[in-house]
Design a protein around this motif. Sequence first.
Motif, short mmCIF file in Angstrom:
data_model
loop_
_atom_site.label_atom_id
_atom_site.label_comp_id
_atom_site.label_asym_id
_atom_site.label_seq_id
_atom_site.Cartn_x
_atom_site.Cartn_y
_atom_site.Cartn_z
N SER A 127 0.83 -1.21 0.00
CA SER A 127 0.00 0.00 0.00
C SER A 127 0.86 1.25 0.00
O SER A 127 0.58 2.22 -0.70
CB SER A 127 -0.93 0.01 1.21
OG SER A 127 -1.78 -1.09 1.17
N GLN A 173 -6.86 0.95 -0.31
CA GLN A 173 -7.31 -0.14 0.55
C GLN A 173 -8.43 0.34 1.48
O GLN A 173 -9.37 -0.40 1.75
CB GLN A 173 -6.12 -0.66 1.37
CG GLN A 173 -6.35 -2.03 1.95
CD GLN A 173 -5.05 -2.64 2.45
OE1 GLN A 173 -4.01 -1.98 2.52
NE2 GLN A 173 -5.10 -3.91 2.80
N ASP A 203 -5.86 -1.62 -4.91
CA ASP A 203 -5.26 -2.17 -3.70
C ASP A 203 -6.27 -3.10 -3.02
O ASP A 203 -7.20 -2.63 -2.37
CB ASP A 203 -4.84 -1.03 -2.76
CG ASP A 203 -3.94 -1.52 -1.63
OD1 ASP A 203 -3.81 -2.75 -1.47
OD2 ASP A 203 -3.39 -0.67 -0.91
N GLU A 204 -6.11 -4.38 -3.19
CA GLU A 204 -7.03 -5.40 -2.67
C GLU A 204 -8.49 -5.03 -2.92
O GLU A 204 -9.26 -4.87 -2.00
CB GLU A 204 -6.79 -5.61 -1.17
CG GLU A 204 -5.39 -6.14 -0.91
CD GLU A 204 -5.21 -6.58 0.53
OE1 GLU A 204 -6.15 -7.16 1.08
OE2 GLU A 204 -4.13 -6.33 1.08
#
Lengths: 368, 259
Positions: free
Chosen positions: B45, B87, B171-172
């Motif tokens: 991240s 995230q 991000d995820e």
Amino acid sequence: MLAKANPGIDERIKSEPFMTRLMKRPELGAIGGVILVTIFFMITADSAMFTLSGIMNFMTPAAQLGILGIAAAMLMIGGEFDLSIGSMVAFAGMIFGVFTVNVGLPLIFAIPLTLAFAASIGAVNGMIVIRTGLPSFIVTLASLFILRGASLVGLKLFTDGSTQLRGVRDAVENDFLTPIFSGEAFGFVFRKLADIGVLETFKSGLPKVPGVPVEILWFIAFALVATYILLRTSAGNWIFATGGDSNAAQNSGVPVRRVKISLFMVTAMAAALVAIITVIDAGSTDARRGFMKEFEAIITAVIGGCLLTGGYGSAIGAFFGAIIFGMVTIGLTYTDFDQDWFQVFLGGMLLIAVVFNNAIRKRVTGER
Amino acid sequence: MTNPIIHMEGIKKHFGNVIALNGVTFDVFPGECHCLLGDNGAGKSTFIKTMSGVHKPTAGTINFEGKPLSFNSPRDAMEAGIATVFQDLAMIPLMSVTRNFFMGREPTKGRGILKRFDIDAANEICVEKMRDMGINLRAPDQAVGTLSGGERQTVAIARAVHFGAKVLILDEPTSALGVRQTSNVLSTIARVREQGVGVVFISHNVRHAMAVGDRFTVLNRGQTLGTASKGNITPAELQDLMAGGQELATLEGSLGGTV
Ligand SMILES: Nc1ncnc2c1ncn2[C@@H]1O[C@H](COP(=O)(O)OP(=O)(O)OP(=O)(O)O)[C@@H](O)[C@H]1O
Ligand SMILES: [Mg+2]
């Protein structure tokens, strides 16, 4: 077999009743408050309160406070406080007095200079808040004292020891801009209405209410412009985002610093506008001008539906909040109540407003 | 292949005495999906935040379309055509879905002093983009705070896809999504990749990464363990790398190959 979901419509929502939608508006509380307060004074106050002159009577202080309150509301939606608004009124009043009386500038220069001066102090407030990351509450509490003190010292300096600067009226009396910042507007309409007997008149035939005090027009105009900016422009979206979560806003590309500094500048300029209007009106300025107005402005914003945590609120709400304020302050003089009930009333309103707003917020965010 | 859209060389990032990144080199080509993998706390991240203008790297250089560049704010990165799903999603719960969708990049109509936020157009685009992702919004003026976790994540993804003209960073993005929405996101990645957008995809799920990734870079404790392209690495090898190079095989065996 499983039923196939219809992709177009969501079967899980009932259509939202109008009342529920209304309940979600931040200004609802303030409008309800105005209605309640009106009913209260209809019952308890002398009927003179709701004549045209009575209305002008409470709308004038409401307008002066409301200009501050709307600015405070915008700043609060953006997630910050300004406790120096009241002192800024005194300070800007002093600056304005010096420009008009001591320097002898015409209004066309004195007013923009005063506004610019105030705006730059607002920008400094904003920059300190952003640079230090300290709560604006503390930073502007310092400004509250600094500006109040500076007004006192400044006034003494420019008047050879007095804390009052006189002679503003004489200095600006014949200025072509004076009617925009002082006195009553639409006098010709009121005279016409008096002539045809719609308005009450004095023996001389002049109407008892000579016109609409200009601050009321400034107040209405500011409320409209602020509402437009908040709800219909990109800048408005940035203000809500900045106050809602400045980190998320920043990461989403909102120029958070610019938004905050601009809001501090607007607040300071609103204070300067009130200073200009009231100083011309009084003809002089003193160091106590705007005393305690910071708290009244914040209360106005909160009654108007602003959350103390930022990101939620409305300028129209603050508009009605200020009217409630004006009605209560002036209205009590039309009743048999002791006027000192005013502060009790105010504290009560604030408490109710905060509890109410909190409940509304839970509704909006789905009780999480 | 052509030149990379963005090339990051020797990126270091320190937070006080914490070394989050210690010299990471990474690039993205147009039309490629570059997966960034690694354990929790590996620095993924932090790395993509230097790419999207949130953090300024302590050391290292960023080349964007061949020219050295330094982003002063996320706004700069966005203007360059880089859009990110963070995230934490970067959503404001009190604001409506539409207002969140266009936050910082509002469509306007009118000009000069009458230039204003075109809410109708914004609502329309927002509903349409959300439908593309397999979510039917109840109302575009609904507050984001009332959405479910996955719905919120979908808004963030739809927003980034809409604005990611050159680079799309995720991000995820699938951590809270249902089966249908996940496959929607994966096929969306495939779609934008075909349009020539460079995609950076962070995931802890090897199957998702293998499904869309062209190259895989594994981070471990702030450093690159290496980059592999598709076909040169098996899912099992990738899995081991992601766990910091330790053998997962034994653990995997005892769990019946379900990890
Ligand atoms: N703002 C910060 N200040 C101090 N330390 C930080 C900061 N941001 C990240 N770190 C540290 O940097 C390291 C890397 O964090 P990062 O969030 O990049 O990990 P990650 O690879 O994204 O992990 P995950 O898979 O859990 O999301 C962590 O040890 C974290 O504590
Ligand atoms: Mg992470």
